[in-house]
Design an enzyme around this catalytic site. Structure first.
Site, PDB file in Angstrom:
ATOM      1  CG  LEU A  87      -2.064   1.275   1.262  1.00  0.00           C
ATOM      2  CD1 LEU A  87      -2.947   2.178   0.314  1.00  0.00           C
ATOM      3  CD2 LEU A  87      -2.584   1.510   2.460  1.00  0.00           C
ATOM      4  CB  SER A  88       1.224   4.190   0.276  1.00  0.00           C
ATOM      5  OG  SER A  88       1.058   5.845   0.082  1.00  0.00           O
ATOM      6  CB  ALA A  89       5.465   3.969   1.183  1.00  0.00           C
TER       7      ALA A  89
END
Length: 591
Positions: free
Chosen positions: A146-148
């Site tokens: 998720l995300s990073a």
């Protein structure tokens, strides 16, 4: 230590933002949740309750987002419970605050974007440690985040394609979307560099280990932390990377234009669409799930975790279903998976009908009637389905051993002006195939090949299909059509034309002379080639109906129009003997 305001603002922009953070639940599924460390990074490993050291299991590597930890991410994604259900291990590497003050994976720093160094090397090292200690299937190790963590999963797929068999990207960014903190802020809000160029860069990072990688992307349309443009760039980047990985050339084997888009709705939740991207082999290698009005979150996650949206489609389950479709055991077990058929089959009917879904063994059957992709969360089949209007029915079955059938589809059209009498004839196995233009081009029974072999040739292969039409007897015929199911498609074909033969072009078997054998009617109809995994109904003109041989065989010949070029342009249709995918001749009587 004093931190300047500019750096502080940029750093805050890199974290996952939300109004509040919930503490993770202290309870997990019934297996073991174990702690470990490697290369200065802690990790957690979930071993499902049914783990048996004498058997081998897939491994899912889950990379959390900024400010999160392994426990929060496990709770939010519900991946441990899914591991118990499906039978796989889950590894959660954890970033430390000493490496990044907000516990972000450092995807935007050049020191962490290559094989053999930085965080990618540590994550790979953790994976190999688990493989040394547990029975893991080498070809079924997947990484998602998720995300990073999603941005780092993209890096892992590009730098370790020999280790990972697929990547999942939740609100992530393309490979090397940024090479500094400032550039990271810019990429998150406006996208990274040209994704075509980044696709080539990712292919270069693969080196001699280059391989086509399955990719599934989730992104919310209202994500204002990592803007939706980044999800599109991930798809474009990987379409180029996979195109190159397939044969070391950019030849259009894969592109970023979806072959189809399927819309869905979570009951009581969000609308979403799934774009499917096929390779030249006709297999869906990439999927892009756009979740309407979702912000920066793990789609379909638990509200007990952080940065989740329970109203979105279940990303964890959809990732498993996507990756599972590539597993060797899934292909090898096709014969033991349930086989489901619809009765009656799709077609045009003059009045509403009831459709039964029949399986060859005891199994649970799930279906949708709105064209969306069914999952085990879809409607469970318990009795005949009422088809009252034009309907796209999709369905599959799963038995008690976990064997999952490939999703099937039937199209129903309810038209009160349609003929009420009809006959369906399947083509003849062993009499379908193709004939090459020259002896060196060969002949074949089975799949119906049409098109050219490349090297500046055109019209190399002509396809043949055969029907026993004696059963028509004196049945009056009002309309007739041939239904063809596409198996594979390579290159470009502008159109396909069809000839009809009342009788056979030669002997009943395929022979090279069939290529140029005369027809009863030539070029009676022309049509556009259908996409892979779909079918086309080719309506026969009235002039062809009298050529349907009521005393023996009726055969059809297919010819393609292609442009001369070095690369091949060809399409294959399934021939007779392929069950529901066999060609059929649909005969309709008068009203």
């Amino acid at each position: 230590m004093k931190i300047c305001k500019h750096v502080w603002v940029v750093t805050i922009a890199l974290v996952l933002l939300s109004a509040f953070t919930l503490s993770p639940s202290s309870s997990f599924a019934a297996g073991q949740f174990l702690n470990g460390s490697y290369g200065g990074k802690p990790y957690k490993l979930y071993v499902p309750e049914q783990y048996d050291g004498s058997k081998s299991y897939p491994l899912y590597v889950m990379l959390h987002g900024c400010t999160q930890d392994a426990s929060q991410f496990a709770t939010g994604t519900k991946m441990n419970a899914l591991a118990d259900e499906k039978g796989f291990l889950v590894l959660y590497p954890e970033q430390t605050s000493s490496s990044n003050s907000n516990k972000c994976w450092n995807w935007f720093e050049t020191a962490h974007q290559s094989r053999g160094s930085g965080e990618p090397a540590i994550i790979a090292g953790i994976v190999n440690t688990i493989k040394d200690g547990y029975s893991i299937k080498d070809e079924h190790v997947y990484v998602a985040g998720l995300s990073a963590g999603a941005a780092m999963s993209v890096i892992m797929g590009a730098t370790y394609p020999d280790l990972f068999s697929g990547i999942g990207v939740g609100a992530g960014l393309e490979y090397k979307a940024a090479t500094s903190t400032t550039a990271a802020f810019s990429a998150m809000s406006g996208g990274g560099p040209d994704p075509v160029r980044q696709g080539r860069t990712a292919y270069q990072a693969m080196g001699s280990r280059a391989a086509v990688v399955p990719v599934i992307v989730f992104h919310g349309t209202s994500d204002y932390t990592v803007y939706p443009v980044n999800g599109e760039q991930v798809i474009t980047q990987w379409s180029v990377t996979n195109d190159l990985a397939q044969d070391a050339s950019e030849d259009g084997w894969m592109d970023d234009q979806p072959e189809r888009t399927v819309n869905g709705t979570v009951s009581g939740g969000r609308n979403y669409s799934v774009n499917e991207y096929e390779g030249g082999d006709g297999k869906v290698w990439m999927k892009k799930v756009n979740v309407q009005n979702m912000g920066h979150a793990w789609s379909g996650g638990s509200s007990q975790g952080s940065y989740t949206d329970p109203q979105g489609p279940d990303a964890s389950r959809m990732m498993w279903e996507f990756f599972h479709s590539f597993s060797e055991e899934n292909s090898e077990n096709d014969e033991v998976a349930p086989i489901t058929s619809a009765n009656p089959k799709g077609g045009t009917y003059s009045q509403p009908i009831q459709v039964e879904l029949l399986t060859n063994e005891e199994a649970d059957t799930y279906y949708t009637t709105d064209g969306s992709v069914p999952s085990s969360q879809s409607t469970l089949y318990t009795g005949a389905i009422d088809i009252l209007e034009d309907t796209t029915l999709k369905f599959f079955s799963q038995d008690s051993s976990g064997n999952v059938e490939t999703i099937k589809q039937e199209e129903y059209v309810i038209d009160d002006s349609a003929p009420s009498e009809h006959v369906t004839l399947s083509s003849l196995s062993g009499e379908d195939g193709f004939a090459g233009r020259f002896t060196a081009d060969g002949i074949g029974t089975g799949d119906i090949k049409v098109g050219d072999k490349g090297m500046y040739n055109t019209d190399t292969y002509r396809g043949l299909l055969s029907f026993d039409t004696t059963v028509l007897g004196d049945l009056p015929i009002d309309t007739a059509k041939v239904r063809l199911y596409t198996k594979s498609f390579t290159g470009t074909i502008s159109s396909i034309s069809m000839d009809i033969k009342s009788g056979t072009f030669g002997t009943a078997a395929i022979e090279q002379s069939d290529y140029s054998a005369s027809a009863s009617l030539s070029n009676l109809v022309s049509f556009q080639p259908p996409a892979v995994s779909s079918y086309i109904d080719v309506e026969l003109p009235a002039s062809a109906l009298s050529q349907l041989n009521r005393n023996g065989r009726t055969q059809f010949k297919l010819k393609a129009t292609t442009a001369a070029g070095f690369n091949a342009n060809s399409i294959e249709f399934y021939g007779g003997g392929n069950g529901d995918l066999s060609p059929v001749l649909l005969i309709n009587g008068p009203n």
